[in-house]
Design a protein around this motif. Structure first.
Motif, PDB file in Angstrom:
ATOM      1  N   LEU A 140       0.843  -1.190   0.000  1.00 18.52           N
ATOM      2  CA  LEU A 140       0.000   0.000   0.000  1.00 18.52           C
ATOM      3  C   LEU A 140       0.880   1.241   0.000  1.00 18.52           C
ATOM      4  O   LEU A 140       1.998   1.227   0.508  1.00 18.52           O
ATOM      5  CB  LEU A 140      -0.915  -0.016   1.225  1.00 18.52           C
ATOM      6  CG  LEU A 140      -1.940  -1.144   1.215  1.00 18.52           C
ATOM      7  CD1 LEU A 140      -2.547  -1.306   2.594  1.00 18.52           C
ATOM      8  CD2 LEU A 140      -3.017  -0.879   0.200  1.00 18.52           C
ATOM      9  N   GLU A 146     -11.074  -0.650   5.791  1.00 16.34           N
ATOM     10  CA  GLU A 146      -9.647  -0.366   5.948  1.00 16.34           C
ATOM     11  C   GLU A 146      -9.031  -1.089   7.150  1.00 16.34           C
ATOM     12  O   GLU A 146      -8.271  -0.519   7.927  1.00 16.34           O
ATOM     13  CB  GLU A 146      -9.402   1.150   6.027  1.00 16.34           C
ATOM     14  CG  GLU A 146      -9.833   1.886   4.775  1.00 16.34           C
ATOM     15  CD  GLU A 146      -9.535   3.376   4.828  1.00 16.34           C
ATOM     16  OE1 GLU A 146      -8.963   3.827   5.831  1.00 16.34           O
ATOM     17  OE2 GLU A 146      -9.876   4.076   3.866  1.00 16.34           O
ATOM     18  N   HIS A 172      -7.677  -4.224  -1.191  1.00 13.28           N
ATOM     19  CA  HIS A 172      -7.005  -3.063  -1.767  1.00 13.28           C
ATOM     20  C   HIS A 172      -5.505  -3.333  -1.820  1.00 13.28           C
ATOM     21  O   HIS A 172      -4.892  -3.665  -0.806  1.00 13.28           O
ATOM     22  CB  HIS A 172      -7.238  -1.811  -0.910  1.00 13.28           C
ATOM     23  CG  HIS A 172      -8.680  -1.461  -0.732  1.00 13.28           C
ATOM     24  ND1 HIS A 172      -9.343  -0.581  -1.552  1.00 13.28           N
ATOM     25  CD2 HIS A 172      -9.591  -1.889   0.183  1.00 13.28           C
ATOM     26  CE1 HIS A 172     -10.606  -0.469  -1.152  1.00 13.28           C
ATOM     27  NE2 HIS A 172     -10.771  -1.261  -0.096  1.00 13.28           N
ATOM     28  N   ARG A 193      -1.744  -1.733  -3.738  1.00 12.18           N
ATOM     29  CA  ARG A 193      -1.207  -0.562  -4.433  1.00 12.18           C
ATOM     30  C   ARG A 193      -1.217  -0.786  -5.947  1.00 12.18           C
ATOM     31  O   ARG A 193      -0.926  -1.869  -6.431  1.00 12.18           O
ATOM     32  CB  ARG A 193       0.231  -0.298  -3.981  1.00 12.18           C
ATOM     33  CG  ARG A 193       0.836   0.957  -4.653  1.00 12.18           C
ATOM     34  CD  ARG A 193       2.325   1.018  -4.507  1.00 12.18           C
ATOM     35  NE  ARG A 193       2.726   1.347  -3.144  1.00 12.18           N
ATOM     36  CZ  ARG A 193       3.993   1.495  -2.775  1.00 12.18           C
ATOM     37  NH1 ARG A 193       4.956   1.293  -3.645  1.00 12.18           N
ATOM     38  NH2 ARG A 193       4.293   1.786  -1.531  1.00 12.18           N
ATOM     39  N   GLN A 251      -6.935  -1.606  -8.852  1.00 12.40           N
ATOM     40  CA  GLN A 251      -8.273  -1.287  -8.403  1.00 12.40           C
ATOM     41  C   GLN A 251      -8.697  -2.261  -7.310  1.00 12.40           C
ATOM     42  O   GLN A 251      -8.285  -3.419  -7.291  1.00 12.40           O
ATOM     43  CB  GLN A 251      -9.255  -1.373  -9.568  1.00 12.40           C
ATOM     44  CG  GLN A 251      -9.062  -0.303 -10.633  1.00 12.40           C
ATOM     45  CD  GLN A 251     -10.088  -0.417 -11.733  1.00 12.40           C
ATOM     46  OE1 GLN A 251     -10.727  -1.451 -11.900  1.00 12.40           O
ATOM     47  NE2 GLN A 251     -10.264   0.653 -12.488  1.00 12.40           N
ATOM     48  N   ALA A 252      -9.511  -1.794  -6.380  1.00 16.07           N
ATOM     49  CA  ALA A 252     -10.057  -2.677  -5.355  1.00 16.07           C
ATOM     50  C   ALA A 252     -10.865  -3.783  -6.051  1.00 16.07           C
ATOM     51  O   ALA A 252     -11.480  -3.556  -7.093  1.00 16.07           O
ATOM     52  CB  ALA A 252     -10.943  -1.889  -4.407  1.00 16.07           C
ATOM     53  N   CYS A 303      -5.111  -4.446   3.111  1.00 15.23           N
ATOM     54  CA  CYS A 303      -6.161  -3.507   3.510  1.00 15.23           C
ATOM     55  C   CYS A 303      -7.487  -4.097   3.048  1.00 15.23           C
ATOM     56  O   CYS A 303      -7.674  -4.370   1.863  1.00 15.23           O
ATOM     57  CB  CYS A 303      -5.939  -2.139   2.875  1.00 15.23           C
ATOM     58  SG  CYS A 303      -7.236  -0.950   3.296  1.00 15.23           S
TER      59      CYS A 303
END
Length: 305
Positions: free
Chosen positions: A4, A42, A63, A65, A68-69, A87
């Protein structure tokens, strides 16, 4: 390694919003089973060893880095490297309908021993050596891996004097299957994100956003400005499966999520997922899940009680 962003993590601390966590530790692996009883966003988790994360019941939103989620649904697994911060959102968790998931940390020593065994006894056809697996690798509808995860859940919780030995053998099979599947480069969101063909990436997003519509190779090839034969060839080379297989995989993923609600009628589910007939939906669902939609819905209802 994917992590992330520093901006996202700045000022945050690791918190557990998971209501129940049960952990089992053996010689070469640790298994953590989580139950989340309320909606949460989160939630951060991190393990010191490579992790196989698998969904059991419910839905998580993951999630990572630069990606897209994405929804994480029952029967799916995700491989994460050591010290990777996950996350996670739990959008549907409820007291009477908890989200259940599993995270299994495998020792890197065990992974390297299996790699050595594979290179000595199972050489690749192209002459290359087996190497460490690609991380952030998303397995969808892989029955072999799913069944091993189910077996490991039983072995970790069994009161047996030889369970370390049993788990070691099962871990070896799991690692071999993961590496072989990884080597076939079945479709993943990462493959799509790394692809230089933006037209194909657009098509993937279009399919996922229009699963309820009629989707054909002819229509999709026009949107990609390719002939149907060229589109089919490019798609299969990039993702390892045909466009129709991909569409059906995505539709069954959606159906699996919808069928967890015992109040949803199967007719409404298959129509919402874009299947034109109940019989075709049943056939595709049973091929991929090895159980009928009705049986799956009953099984999920039983698991929640």
């Amino acid at each position: 390694m994917i992590a992330l962003s520093d901006k996202f993590l700045k000022g945050r601390k690791l918190e557990s919003l998971v209501e129940n966590q049960t952990s089992y530790t053996l010689r070469n692996a640790a298994m953590h089973i989580f139950e989340t009883h309320k909606q949460a966003n989160e939630v951060l988790l991190k393990f010191e060893q490579p992790v196989l994360a698998s969904m059991i019941v419910g839905k998580k939103v993951m999630h990572l880095r630069d990606h897209q989620a994405f929804d994480f649904l029952p029967g799916e697994s995700l491989i994460l490297p050591a010290n990777e911060t996950m996350c996670i959102d739990f959008p549907e968790a409820q007291l009477k309908n908890p989200t259940k998931c599993l995270a299994m940390a495998i020792s890197e020593e065990k992974i390297h021993k299996v790699l050595q065994l594979m290179n000595e006894n199972m050489p690749k056809d192209n002459g290359n050596e087996w190497g460490i697996m690609d991380y952030n690798f998303h397995f969808v509808n892989d029955l072999g891996i799913y069944q091993i995860v189910q077996r490991l859940m039983f072995l970790f919780t069994e009161n047996h004097s030889s369970k370390d030995f049993f788990v070691d053998n099962m871990l070896r099979e799991l690692i071999v299957r993961i590496l072989q599947t990884n080597g076939r480069k079945i479709y993943t969101r990462e493959t799509i994100a790394l692809s230089g063909d933006s037209r194909l990436s657009f098509i993937i997003k279009y399919i996922r956003g229009n699963l309820h519509e009629t989707l054909s190779v002819e229509e999709l090839s026009k949107k990609a400005y390719m002939s149907p034969s060229h589109f089919h060839r490019v798609f299969k080379n990039e993702l390892g499966i045909s466009p129709i297989e991909f569409i059906n995989n995505e539709r069954i993923k959606l159906a699996v999520s919808l069928l967890q609600n015992s109040k949803r009628k199967i007719k409404d589910v298959y129509m919402e997922c874009g299947f034109e007939s109940r019989s075709y939906f049943n056939r595709v669902f049973k091929t991929k899940q090895h159980i009928s939609p009705g049986e799956y819905q009953l099984k999920m209802q039983h698991n929640l009680h």
